[in-house]
Design a protein around this motif. Structure first.
Motif, PDB file in Angstrom:
ATOM      1  N   TYR A   1       0.843  -1.208   0.000  1.00 55.99           N
ATOM      2  CA  TYR A   1       0.000   0.000   0.000  1.00 55.99           C
ATOM      3  C   TYR A   1       0.875   1.253   0.000  1.00 55.99           C
ATOM      4  O   TYR A   1       0.624   2.210  -0.751  1.00 55.99           O
ATOM      5  CB  TYR A   1      -0.898  -0.034   1.244  1.00 55.99           C
ATOM      6  N   LEU A   2       1.933   1.263   0.820  1.00 56.97           N
ATOM      7  CA  LEU A   2       2.849   2.395   0.872  1.00 56.97           C
ATOM      8  C   LEU A   2       3.637   2.528  -0.429  1.00 56.97           C
ATOM      9  O   LEU A   2       3.748   3.629  -0.992  1.00 56.97           O
ATOM     10  CB  LEU A   2       3.815   2.225   2.050  1.00 56.97           C
ATOM     11  N   LEU A   3       4.168   1.406  -0.924  1.00 55.71           N
ATOM     12  CA  LEU A   3       4.941   1.425  -2.167  1.00 55.71           C
ATOM     13  C   LEU A   3       4.081   1.893  -3.337  1.00 55.71           C
ATOM     14  O   LEU A   3       4.526   2.673  -4.183  1.00 55.71           O
ATOM     15  CB  LEU A   3       5.498   0.027  -2.444  1.00 55.71           C
ATOM     16  N   ASN A   4       2.843   1.441  -3.368  1.00 58.86           N
ATOM     17  CA  ASN A   4       1.928   1.839  -4.436  1.00 58.86           C
ATOM     18  C   ASN A   4       1.616   3.334  -4.369  1.00 58.86           C
ATOM     19  O   ASN A   4       1.488   4.011  -5.392  1.00 58.86           O
ATOM     20  CB  ASN A   4       0.629   1.026  -4.329  1.00 58.86           C
ATOM     21  N   GLY A   5       1.526   3.867  -3.151  1.00 61.49           N
ATOM     22  CA  GLY A   5       1.289   5.301  -2.993  1.00 61.49           C
ATOM     23  C   GLY A   5       2.441   6.129  -3.535  1.00 61.49           C
ATOM     24  O   GLY A   5       2.237   7.161  -4.185  1.00 61.49           O
ATOM     25  N   VAL A   6       3.664   5.684  -3.272  1.00 65.33           N
ATOM     26  CA  VAL A   6       4.840   6.392  -3.782  1.00 65.33           C
ATOM     27  C   VAL A   6       4.869   6.319  -5.308  1.00 65.33           C
ATOM     28  O   VAL A   6       5.140   7.320  -5.986  1.00 65.33           O
ATOM     29  CB  VAL A   6       6.127   5.787  -3.189  1.00 65.33           C
ATOM     30  N   MET A   7       4.579   5.138  -5.854  1.00 61.19           N
ATOM     31  CA  MET A   7       4.531   4.995  -7.311  1.00 61.19           C
ATOM     32  C   MET A   7       3.486   5.924  -7.916  1.00 61.19           C
ATOM     33  O   MET A   7       3.725   6.570  -8.942  1.00 61.19           O
ATOM     34  CB  MET A   7       4.206   3.540  -7.690  1.00 61.19           C
TER      35      MET A   7
END
Length: 469
Positions: free
Chosen positions: A114-120
């Motif tokens: 969820y965090l990685l997807n937000g940064v992407m």
């Protein structure tokens, strides 16, 4: 970087979220017990905690930096790799969840994704990749709220987490593929000096986000503590319905920051950009508020009679979250212009403290309406703060048209709270349109600019805007 096309793409994700999530929650509430519903709520709360406390380099900073580089044609996979590395550095912090019940432990992979997807997502919108983010966003939401119904039917919280994790894997993989196709194969690059520089710059926003967590949830916590679960249910339902217009308008706000940063990098005047955005968003916001309130009241009275006693709360919360939206949008231009963000930390701490204080003072005396009044007070103070700061930093100019809009905002709020019989909203709608026409708030020059961004199939919007304004 076309703000109108990008808004439509963002709206597709918001629309999917509203429709599919509504169906999900209705089905879940009908066929499961409160315990299962509570576990789902805890997983959602963990998402909020992840966004508020683990997003050490705020998405706004990432989007602004990427937009500047993209406008100057200086974007590189090296910079993207550096931003993508920070979720991997944060990963060990998720291990604190091992101290909690089994189903909470299993959310660790999902929350990392969820965090990685937000940064992407922050990187992609900075590169004008709104089509790609809309594709992955819609797919993720369909898996998140649609396919997970299987887990609801079987009352299996572990299967529920597995489905959400699968959605996270698919979304991250697709976003990675889109980014790699755009700039080449990307690998996380752990440049601590680079990350610390942007962490330091974004620290006021990060701390503000953490403080905002208190201000957004303080009235709910106080209601539950002082009045119990029944009144919390009334309040939460009212907040859910009241939040729909602001959620839709949020799709417009999500486009402003990359657009403002992109054109600021090309030398455009942020004061001119903020002025036209403020005026156009004000028209859209006023119409949204006037139409949404009688619609929401009708829906509650016809389909949710058990929640009729929360209608006044619903109206106040809708006004508090939606009406100040044009003023709140000025924050995007402050960030795009690289002005100091420290005042927002002070604002967030003030908001958090005010929500807790006013909630504890008002809720015991007047019930859940006190929580709504608390949010209205904080919304007014916050909007005033943003407006004054935008003027001070010279990212916004208060002319006659802008002053007319600011004069109209409290009048609309007063009418909806104290005067409004629903059938008279039509008169308020006509009054707003008349005022926009009288003061020529949206000019012919504005129309030409909007027309230049409109796709051919949407040219009719100009005719509508001319008729309205």
């Amino acid at each position: 970087m076309n703000p109108i096309k990008n808004t439509l793409k963002s709206l597709s994700v918001t629309t999917t979220n509203v429709i599919v999530a509504l169906i999900f929650f209705i089905i879940t509430a009908k066929i499961t017990n409160p315990e299962f519903f509570g576990k789902v709520a805890i997983i959602q709360l963990l998402e909020v905690v992840t966004s508020a406390f683990f997003y050490f380099i705020p998405g706004q900073i990432i989007t602004r930096e990427i937009s500047y580089l993209y406008a100057r044609k200086e974007i590189s996979k090296s910079v993207i790799g550096k931003f993508l590395s920070f979720p991997f550095l944060v990963l060990p912090l998720f291990l604190i969840l091992l101290l909690f019940p089994n189903y909470v432990k299993l959310t660790i992979p999902y929350l990392f994704l969820y965090l990685l997807n937000g940064v992407m997502g922050s990187i992609m919108v900075g590169m004008d990749m709104f089509t790609e983010t809309a594709i992955t966003g819609n797919i993720f939401l369909i898996i998140r709220w649609g396919i997970s119904i299987i887990a609801v039917l079987s009352h299996n919280i572990y299967l529920f987490i597995e489905i959400w994790t699968l959605g996270g894997i698919i979304s991250v993989s697709m976003n990675y593929a889109f980014l790699s196709r755009k700039v080449g194969l990307i690998l996380p690059s752990f440049d601590f000096a680079f990350l610390f520089k942007h962490f330091k710059e974004g620290l006021p926003l990060y701390l503000s986000s953490s403080a905002t967590f208190l201000s957004s949830q303080g009235d709910r916590v106080t209601t539950a503590y002082l009045l119990g679960s029944y009144y919390l249910g009334l309040y939460q339902f009212s907040a859910l319905v009241a939040g729909v217009p602001s959620m839709v308008l949020g799709a417009l706000g999500g486009v402003l920051l990359p657009t403002a940063s992109f054109y600021k990098a090309l030398g455009k005047d942020e004061k001119k950009m903020s002025s036209i955005s403020f005026r156009v968003l004000s028209l859209i916001t006023f119409l949204a508020v006037i139409i949404s309130i009688p619609t929401a009241v009708l829906v509650v009275e016809k389909f949710f009679p058990a929640y009729i006693s929360g209608i006044k709360v619903l109206i106040l919360l809708l006004l508090a979250t939606t009406l100040p939206f044009p003023i709140g949008s000025l924050t995007n231009f402050i960030i795009a212009a690289k002005k100091s963000l420290r005042p927002f930390l002070i604002l967030s701490l003030l908001n958090g403290g005010l929500v807790l204080l006013t909630s504890f003072l008002l809720i015991p005396r007047i019930g859940i309406i006190g929580g709504a009044i608390s949010q209205a007070i904080v919304s007014t103070i916050s909007s005033s703060f943003v407006l004054v700061y935008a003027l001070k930093e010279d990212t916004f100019v208060l002319g006659k048209r802008e002053s007319a809009i600011l004069f109209m905002m409290p009048l609309i709020a007063f009418y909806e709270v104290f005067v409004d019989p629903p059938y008279l909203d039509f008169l308020l709608l006509l009054s707003v349109i008349l005022l926009f026409k009288t003061f020529r708030i949206i000019t012919a020059e504005d129309m030409k600019l909007i027309d230049s961004f409109l796709p051919s199939k949407l040219k009719f919007i100009i005719s509508l805007m001319k008729a309205i304004s």
